[in-house]
Design a protein around this motif. Structure first.
Motif, PDB file in Angstrom:
ATOM      1  N   GLY A 111      -5.139  31.701  12.559  1.00  0.00           N
ATOM      2  CA  GLY A 111      -4.081  30.688  11.702  1.00  0.00           C
ATOM      3  C   GLY A 111      -3.069  30.642  11.660  1.00  0.00           C
ATOM      4  N   ALA A 112      -1.990  29.993  10.921  1.00  0.00           N
ATOM      5  CA  ALA A 112      -0.489  29.697  10.870  1.00  0.00           C
ATOM      6  C   ALA A 112       0.264  29.640  10.007  1.00  0.00           C
ATOM      7  N   VAL A 113       0.664  29.361  10.172  1.00  0.00           N
ATOM      8  CA  VAL A 113       1.994  28.924   8.465  1.00  0.00           C
ATOM      9  C   VAL A 113       3.334  27.872   9.276  1.00  0.00           C
ATOM     10  N   ARG A 114       2.980  26.832   7.979  1.00  0.00           N
ATOM     11  CA  ARG A 114       3.539  26.375   8.361  1.00  0.00           C
ATOM     12  C   ARG A 114       4.429  25.104   6.537  1.00  0.00           C
ATOM     13  N   PRO A 115       5.221  24.975   6.682  1.00  0.00           N
ATOM     14  CA  PRO A 115       5.410  24.481   5.167  1.00  0.00           C
ATOM     15  C   PRO A 115       5.463  23.579   4.675  1.00  0.00           C
ATOM     16  N   ARG A 116       5.088  23.597   3.751  1.00  0.00           N
ATOM     17  CA  ARG A 116       3.897  22.267   2.867  1.00  0.00           C
ATOM     18  C   ARG A 116       4.696  20.936   3.097  1.00  0.00           C
ATOM     19  N   LYS A 117       6.097  21.303   2.486  1.00  0.00           N
ATOM     20  CA  LYS A 117       7.072  19.839   3.014  1.00  0.00           C
ATOM     21  C   LYS A 117       7.044  19.680   4.337  1.00  0.00           C
ATOM     22  N   ASP A 118       6.933  19.615   5.444  1.00  0.00           N
ATOM     23  CA  ASP A 118       6.384  19.468   6.880  1.00  0.00           C
ATOM     24  C   ASP A 118       5.078  18.609   6.611  1.00  0.00           C
ATOM     25  N   PHE A 119       4.720  20.160   6.384  1.00  0.00           N
ATOM     26  CA  PHE A 119       2.464  19.721   6.831  1.00  0.00           C
ATOM     27  C   PHE A 119       1.851  18.189   6.065  1.00  0.00           C
ATOM     28  N   ASP A 120       2.488  18.143   4.872  1.00  0.00           N
ATOM     29  CA  ASP A 120       1.803  16.994   4.028  1.00  0.00           C
ATOM     30  C   ASP A 120       1.863  16.178   4.477  1.00  0.00           C
ATOM     31  N   GLU A 121       3.715  16.161   5.043  1.00  0.00           N
ATOM     32  CA  GLU A 121       3.860  14.475   5.682  1.00  0.00           C
ATOM     33  C   GLU A 121       3.308  14.110   7.077  1.00  0.00           C
ATOM     34  N   LEU A 122       3.476  15.491   7.760  1.00  0.00           N
ATOM     35  CA  LEU A 122       2.568  15.344   9.208  1.00  0.00           C
ATOM     36  C   LEU A 122       0.610  14.458   8.594  1.00  0.00           C
ATOM     37  N   LEU A 123       0.516  15.531   7.956  1.00  0.00           N
ATOM     38  CA  LEU A 123      -0.986  14.823   7.013  1.00  0.00           C
ATOM     39  C   LEU A 123      -1.223  13.288   6.659  1.00  0.00           C
ATOM     40  N   VAL A 124       0.477  12.794   5.974  1.00  0.00           N
ATOM     41  CA  VAL A 124      -0.240  11.676   5.819  1.00  0.00           C
ATOM     42  C   VAL A 124       0.122  10.948   6.325  1.00  0.00           C
ATOM     43  N   ARG A 125       1.126  11.016   7.026  1.00  0.00           N
ATOM     44  CA  ARG A 125       1.737   9.898   8.559  1.00  0.00           C
ATOM     45  C   ARG A 125       0.207   9.322   9.148  1.00  0.00           C
ATOM     46  N   HIS A 126      -0.627  10.796   9.148  1.00  0.00           N
ATOM     47  CA  HIS A 126      -1.955  10.670   9.938  1.00  0.00           C
ATOM     48  C   HIS A 126      -2.977  10.138   9.793  1.00  0.00           C
ATOM     49  N   ALA A 127      -2.781  10.271   8.624  1.00  0.00           N
ATOM     50  CA  ALA A 127      -3.613   8.847   7.006  1.00  0.00           C
ATOM     51  C   ALA A 127      -3.368   7.127   7.812  1.00  0.00           C
ATOM     52  N   GLU A 128      -1.548   7.932   7.624  1.00  0.00           N
ATOM     53  CA  GLU A 128      -1.608   5.785   8.078  1.00  0.00           C
ATOM     54  C   GLU A 128      -1.543   5.172   9.519  1.00  0.00           C
ATOM     55  N   LYS A 129      -1.449   6.421  10.291  1.00  0.00           N
ATOM     56  CA  LYS A 129      -1.392   6.094  11.229  1.00  0.00           C
ATOM     57  C   LYS A 129      -3.604   6.222  12.347  1.00  0.00           C
ATOM     58  N   SER A 130      -4.434   6.141  10.905  1.00  0.00           N
ATOM     59  CA  SER A 130      -5.268   5.793  11.401  1.00  0.00           C
ATOM     60  C   SER A 130      -5.816   4.831   9.985  1.00  0.00           C
ATOM     61  N   GLY A 131      -5.389   4.006   9.422  1.00  0.00           N
ATOM     62  CA  GLY A 131      -5.566   2.703   8.674  1.00  0.00           C
ATOM     63  C   GLY A 131      -5.120   3.112   7.233  1.00  0.00           C
ATOM     64  N   ALA A 132      -4.801   4.044   6.795  1.00  0.00           N
ATOM     65  CA  ALA A 132      -5.233   3.540   4.931  1.00  0.00           C
ATOM     66  C   ALA A 132      -3.320   3.430   4.642  1.00  0.00           C
ATOM     67  N   ARG A 133      -3.531   2.578   4.058  1.00  0.00           N
ATOM     68  CA  ARG A 133      -2.240   2.283   2.985  1.00  0.00           C
ATOM     69  C   ARG A 133      -2.040   2.917   1.994  1.00  0.00           C
ATOM     70  N   LEU A 134      -0.524   3.294   2.271  1.00  0.00           N
ATOM     71  CA  LEU A 134       0.248   4.748   1.388  1.00  0.00           C
ATOM     72  C   LEU A 134       1.386   3.725   0.620  1.00  0.00           C
ATOM     73  N   GLN A 135       1.702   4.401  -0.783  1.00  0.00           N
ATOM     74  CA  GLN A 135       1.784   3.706  -1.835  1.00  0.00           C
ATOM     75  C   GLN A 135       2.495   4.804  -2.764  1.00  0.00           C
ATOM     76  N   GLU A 136       3.490   4.600  -1.697  1.00  0.00           N
ATOM     77  CA  GLU A 136       4.273   6.325  -2.630  1.00  0.00           C
ATOM     78  C   GLU A 136       5.500   5.969  -4.032  1.00  0.00           C
ATOM     79  N   ASP A 137       5.862   6.632  -4.584  1.00  0.00           N
ATOM     80  CA  ASP A 137       6.713   6.249  -5.854  1.00  0.00           C
ATOM     81  C   ASP A 137       5.526   5.713  -7.215  1.00  0.00           C
ATOM     82  N   THR A 138       4.247   5.938  -6.944  1.00  0.00           N
ATOM     83  CA  THR A 138       3.640   5.301  -7.280  1.00  0.00           C
ATOM     84  C   THR A 138       2.359   6.512  -8.401  1.00  0.00           C
ATOM     85  N   THR A 139       2.744   7.214 -10.629  1.00  0.00           N
ATOM     86  CA  THR A 139       2.231   7.323 -10.567  1.00  0.00           C
ATOM     87  C   THR A 139       0.526   6.925 -11.523  1.00  0.00           C
TER      88      THR A 139
END
Ligand SMILES: Cc1cc2nc3c(=O)[nH]c(=O)nc-3n(C[C@H](O)[C@H](O)[C@H](O)COP(=O)(O)OP(=O)(O)OC[C@H]3O[C@@H](n4cnc5c(N)ncnc54)[C@H](O)[C@@H]3O)c2cc1C
Length: 437
Positions: A111-139
């Motif tokens: 298993g592992a530990v990793r702070p979510r601040k770091d982990f969630d960013e890692l994952l979202v950047r991975h999605a962007e690299k895969s081609g997804a368009r991220l739009q932040e500040d959007t509720t």
């Protein structure tokens, strides 16, 4: 499958703003977005905050979570910032037991530990690299529906904050609600959480501690509410101590909120009362705290259904995907995301009734994957809500290593349905006997 060039991924639809809209860029949204973009679809990932952002969590990953990350193509080596562990240490009933993660065909043995601040960013950047368009500040505030059919055809909300805030809306043939426990999108369609399914509450805080390096995730099964010293109560839940390897520990507790008192329970006070009873040298005292206590709900055992309504799939916490046995949610957010992505990819390659059949298969696919197991989990959570049963279980169960090794497999959902040993076969049989949810 090779990741497409993000600049050319997914031809924009003439009749909408994207092929798929995913609302919320937590583990569910980012995982789904990565899979969908890799399949060549145009994915719009809407997120209310801006990365890096914190998320209240225990930051713990069992091998089930690691498997999801490996499947997605994330580098899970220690060189890439993962602090790995080899098992679970269980404390309670005067006993401390170290149980290594089982050796299985289906899951890694770490298993592992990793702070979510770091982990969630890692994952979202991975999605962007895969081609997804991220739009932040959007509720996103609500789902857009077709007036005539009631089908979800997109979402609306606002971009920015304060005076700069402006309304926006986006359209797509399919929307994934990955907006977490708040379930705002589902609520906008009147899909409330179910009261007959378990809900938990968890709180956590970081402390600088000499226990920061630990090869095991640690769980404390005896959680006493000693706020009334004359009448201590054994709580239905557990405490955790996860060494983060950076000088701190992530320490918290999760409790089922089935009993009527939960609305009035002060979980922060409960955390403090528990930690005040731990050895002074561990350091879990106010003067060593890093940041404030944070808490949130744990929506468990499919506590928001149906997981599909025409045009919209509920993924991760939005669909109540947290494991009712142990409160783990990241692995299940990612697992439901990969199943949702498969259904969406199939549906978007078809039209008419055939497309709808592919989208609408999602709840059945989720039920096949986790329904039998979660049904047992929901019963388990009712049982541990009874203090007498909890007391007997901790006193008589904990000292028995074979029983505990079996329970580790059951509670962490780590067994081989096909290749496994006797205990794997017992768990497989139990989940098959329990009708799906
Ligand atoms: C104290 C605590 C400890 C926990 N510890 C663990 C643990 O150690 N291991 C584990 O596996 N699980 C743990 N969990 C559970 C885990 O955190 C969740 O199950 C997991 O984060 C679910 O992922 P998700 O993507 O479904 O939702 P989230 O991670 O909540 O992500 C939802 C995303 O949607 C965004 N969003 C929300 N509303 C909107 C909106 N209206 N518009 C746009 N964006 C929106 C949010 O900003 C967020 O980025 C813990 C939970 C708590 C509360």
């Amino acid at each position: 499958m090779a990741a497409p060039d993000p600049s050319t991924a997914g031809a924009r639809r003439p009749d909408g703003d994207a092929d798929v809209i995913a609302v919320g860029a937590g583990p569910a949204g980012s995982t789904a977005a990565a899979y969908l973009a890799r399949a060549g679809l145009d994915v719009l990932l809407l997120e209310k905050s801006r990365f890096p952002r914190a998320k209240v969590c225990g930051d713990g990953f069992t091998p089930r979570g690691m498997k999801q990350l490996i499947d997605l193509g994330i580098d899970c080596s220690e060189n890439n910032g993962w602090v790995r562990n080899r098992g679970l240490r269980v404390r309670g009933g005067g006993v401390s037991l170290e149980l290594d993660w089982p050796t299985l065909a289906s899951f890694p043995d770490y298993g592992a530990v990793r702070p979510r601040k770091d982990f969630d960013e890692l994952l979202v950047r991975h999605a962007e690299k895969s081609g997804a368009r991220l739009q932040e500040d959007t509720t996103v505030t609500e789902a857009l529906t077709d007036e005539r059919t009631g089908r979800v055809v997109g979402v609306c909300g606002y971009v920015g904050k304060g005076r700069d805030r402006r309304p926006v809306s986006f359209r797509a043939p399919v929307t994934l609600a990955c907006d977490g426990v708040s379930g705002r999108l589902a609520l906008s369609l009147g899909m409330a959480k179910r009261d007959d399914r378990p809900m938990g509450v968890a709180v956590r805080r970081y402390y600088t501690s000499p226990r920061t390096n630990d090869d095991y995730l640690e769980s404390h099964l005896e959680l006493w509410d000693r706020r009334d010293p004359a009448n201590p109560k054994l709580l239905p839940g557990y405490g955790w101590i996860f060494g983060m390897g950076d000088g701190t520990s992530n320490v918290g507790l999760g409790v089922l909120s089935t009993d009527r008192a939960s609305g009035t329970t002060d979980y922060r006070a409960l955390l403090k009362a528990w930690l005040d009873g731990t050895p002074q040298e561990w350091g879990y005292r106010d003067e060593n705290a890093v940041g404030a206590v944070g808490g949130a709900g744990l929506p468990m055992g499919f506590n928001r259904t149906p997981h599909y309504r025409p045009g919209m799939l509920l993924v991760g916490d939005a669909g109540g995907m947290v494991n009712p046995f142990n409160g783990e949610g990241i692995a299940y957010a990612m697992e439901s995301a990969s199943i949702a992505a498969r259904c969406a990819v199939q549906g978007l390659a078809r039209s008419g009734a055939s497309a709808e059949a592919a989208f609408a298969a999602y709840p059945a696919r989720m039920s096949q994957a986790l329904g039998g197991y979660y049904r047992i989990g929901n019963t388990f959570s009712k049982l541990i809500g009874n203090p007498a049963i909890m007391r007997v279980a901790t006193r008589h169960g904990l000292p028995r290593r074979t029983l505990m090794a079996f329970l580790l497999k059951l509670l962490a959902n780590l067994y081989d349905p096909k290749e496994g040993n006797a205990s794997d076969r017992v768990i497989t049989a139990m989940t098959r006997l329990a009708p799906d949810l």
